[in-house]
Design a protein around this motif. Structure first.
Motif, PDB file in Angstrom:
ATOM      1  N   ALA A  78     -84.441 -18.962 -73.224  1.00 12.67           N
ATOM      2  CA  ALA A  78     -85.429 -20.020 -72.980  1.00 12.67           C
ATOM      3  C   ALA A  78     -86.799 -19.414 -72.686  1.00 12.67           C
ATOM      4  O   ALA A  78     -87.825 -19.867 -73.215  1.00 12.67           O
ATOM      5  N   LYS A  96     -91.496 -24.438 -76.607  1.00 12.40           N
ATOM      6  CA  LYS A  96     -90.964 -24.096 -75.280  1.00 12.40           C
ATOM      7  C   LYS A  96     -89.732 -24.938 -74.969  1.00 12.40           C
ATOM      8  O   LYS A  96     -89.469 -25.929 -75.654  1.00 12.40           O
ATOM      9  N   VAL A  97     -89.012 -24.544 -73.927  1.00  8.86           N
ATOM     10  CA  VAL A  97     -87.700 -25.137 -73.652  1.00  8.86           C
ATOM     11  C   VAL A  97     -87.710 -25.886 -72.320  1.00  8.86           C
ATOM     12  O   VAL A  97     -88.230 -25.386 -71.324  1.00  8.86           O
ATOM     13  N   ARG A 133     -88.120 -27.909 -77.232  1.00  4.71           N
ATOM     14  CA  ARG A 133     -86.652 -27.872 -77.283  1.00  4.71           C
ATOM     15  C   ARG A 133     -86.105 -28.399 -75.959  1.00  4.71           C
ATOM     16  O   ARG A 133     -86.625 -28.045 -74.895  1.00  4.71           O
ATOM     17  N   TYR A 151     -78.789 -17.680 -71.491  1.00  2.00           N
ATOM     18  CA  TYR A 151     -79.578 -18.803 -72.015  1.00  2.00           C
ATOM     19  C   TYR A 151     -80.937 -18.915 -71.308  1.00  2.00           C
ATOM     20  O   TYR A 151     -81.913 -19.392 -71.891  1.00  2.00           O
ATOM     21  N   ARG A 152     -81.017 -18.437 -70.051  1.00  2.00           N
ATOM     22  CA  ARG A 152     -82.315 -18.460 -69.366  1.00  2.00           C
ATOM     23  C   ARG A 152     -83.293 -17.460 -69.982  1.00  2.00           C
ATOM     24  O   ARG A 152     -84.478 -17.744 -70.122  1.00  2.00           O
ATOM     25  N   ILE A 155     -85.016 -27.483 -69.647  1.00  2.04           N
ATOM     26  CA  ILE A 155     -83.579 -27.389 -69.356  1.00  2.04           C
ATOM     27  C   ILE A 155     -83.200 -28.367 -68.240  1.00  2.04           C
ATOM     28  O   ILE A 155     -83.880 -28.441 -67.219  1.00  2.04           O
ATOM     29  N   TRP A 201     -82.637 -28.761 -73.655  1.00  2.00           N
ATOM     30  CA  TRP A 201     -81.251 -28.317 -73.495  1.00  2.00           C
ATOM     31  C   TRP A 201     -80.615 -29.058 -72.333  1.00  2.00           C
ATOM     32  O   TRP A 201     -81.118 -29.043 -71.213  1.00  2.00           O
ATOM     33  N   SER A 248     -90.193 -19.722 -75.058  1.00  2.00           N
ATOM     34  CA  SER A 248     -91.447 -20.225 -74.480  1.00  2.00           C
ATOM     35  C   SER A 248     -92.588 -19.221 -74.697  1.00  2.00           C
ATOM     36  O   SER A 248     -93.718 -19.609 -75.000  1.00  2.00           O
TER      37      SER A 248
END
Length: 237
Positions: free
Chosen positions: A56, A72-73, A119, A52-53, A75, A121, A60
């Motif tokens: 992400a 972009k994400v 986004r 998931y990293r 977290i 998370w 981005s």
């Protein structure tokens, strides 16, 4: 385009983009679009966190390049079993009867009230069990509402995803499992070679390419037969 972004981020993070790893990252992306709550299930060293990293980072990068209409994400990672239920969701003080928010309530409200299109998370990196996850059932439903004991109801923003990262689902209730998407990432699918190749990249400059090639040849020669001996020889791993 997505594959290229994933490949670039794997290189940046010193990870090996095997076919299985790439497939799992794309599965996470597809699941994220379809479901707002999903679980990445598997034993340690399966690559769950790295997957998931990398995704992400890839999203981005796509946002910076203006491709695929991505954002972009942001977290936030929580270990739900490291704190009590009161610290997770919030609780009334037994003396003053004042309500104090928990870690999850604060993070959830911050994401819900955020006006950005990024986004978001919310990652739950820890075991899933009936004690804390049952309160998430209303969030995992289509109405996406977190109901706190204080009577407050927080509506989840459409840009937010809830990602659960447990080792297994032994104690998860059917009510929770049926509300979540599932992605399985087991260590045997990734294997030991990607770990070795990433480790070789971290060796000091004094270790020349010839030495690294020799090391790799030794690993390839001895590790598979050693693992086979351990697994088939009745010895416990």
């Amino acid at each position: 385009v997505m594959t290229k972004a994933i490949e670039d981020n794997c290189r940046k993070m010193n990870l090996q983009m095997t076919e299985v790893f790439q497939t799992k990252i794309l599965q996470i992306y597809e699941m994220m679009i379809v479901r707002h709550g999903f679980m990445i299930v598997g034993e340690p060293f399966g690559g769950k966190t790295s997957a998931y990293r990398v995704l992400a980072g890839a999203l981005s990068d796509l946002h910076e390049q203006g491709l695929m209409d991505e954002n972009k994400v942001v977290i936030t990672v929580i270990n739900p079993k490291a704190i009590t239920m009161g610290q997770l969701y919030g609780r009334f003080d037994p003396v003053s009867h004042e309500w104090s928010d928990g870690v999850l309530a604060v993070s959830y409200r911050a994401f819900a009230s955020s006006k950005t299109v990024d986004r978001k998370w919310l990652v739950f990196d820890g075991p899933v069990d009936a004690i804390w996850i049952e309160n998430m059932n209303t969030v995992l439903d289509d109405n996406k509402k977190l109901c706190l004991m204080s009577g407050e109801i927080i509506q989840l923003a459409n840009t937010t995803n809830l990602i659960f990262e447990p080792m297994d689902l032994e104690v998860a209730s059917p009510a929770t499992v049926s509300r979540c998407g599932m992605i399985y990432m087991e260590p045997h699918m990734l294997g030991w070679r990607p770990l070795m190749l990433s480790w070789l990249n971290t060796l000091p400059e004094a270790m020349t390419q010839a030495i690294q090639d020799q090391l790799q040849a030794l690993f390839d020669r001895y590790v598979p037969c050693t693992l086979q001996f351990v697994r088939k020889g009745g010895i416990k791993e």
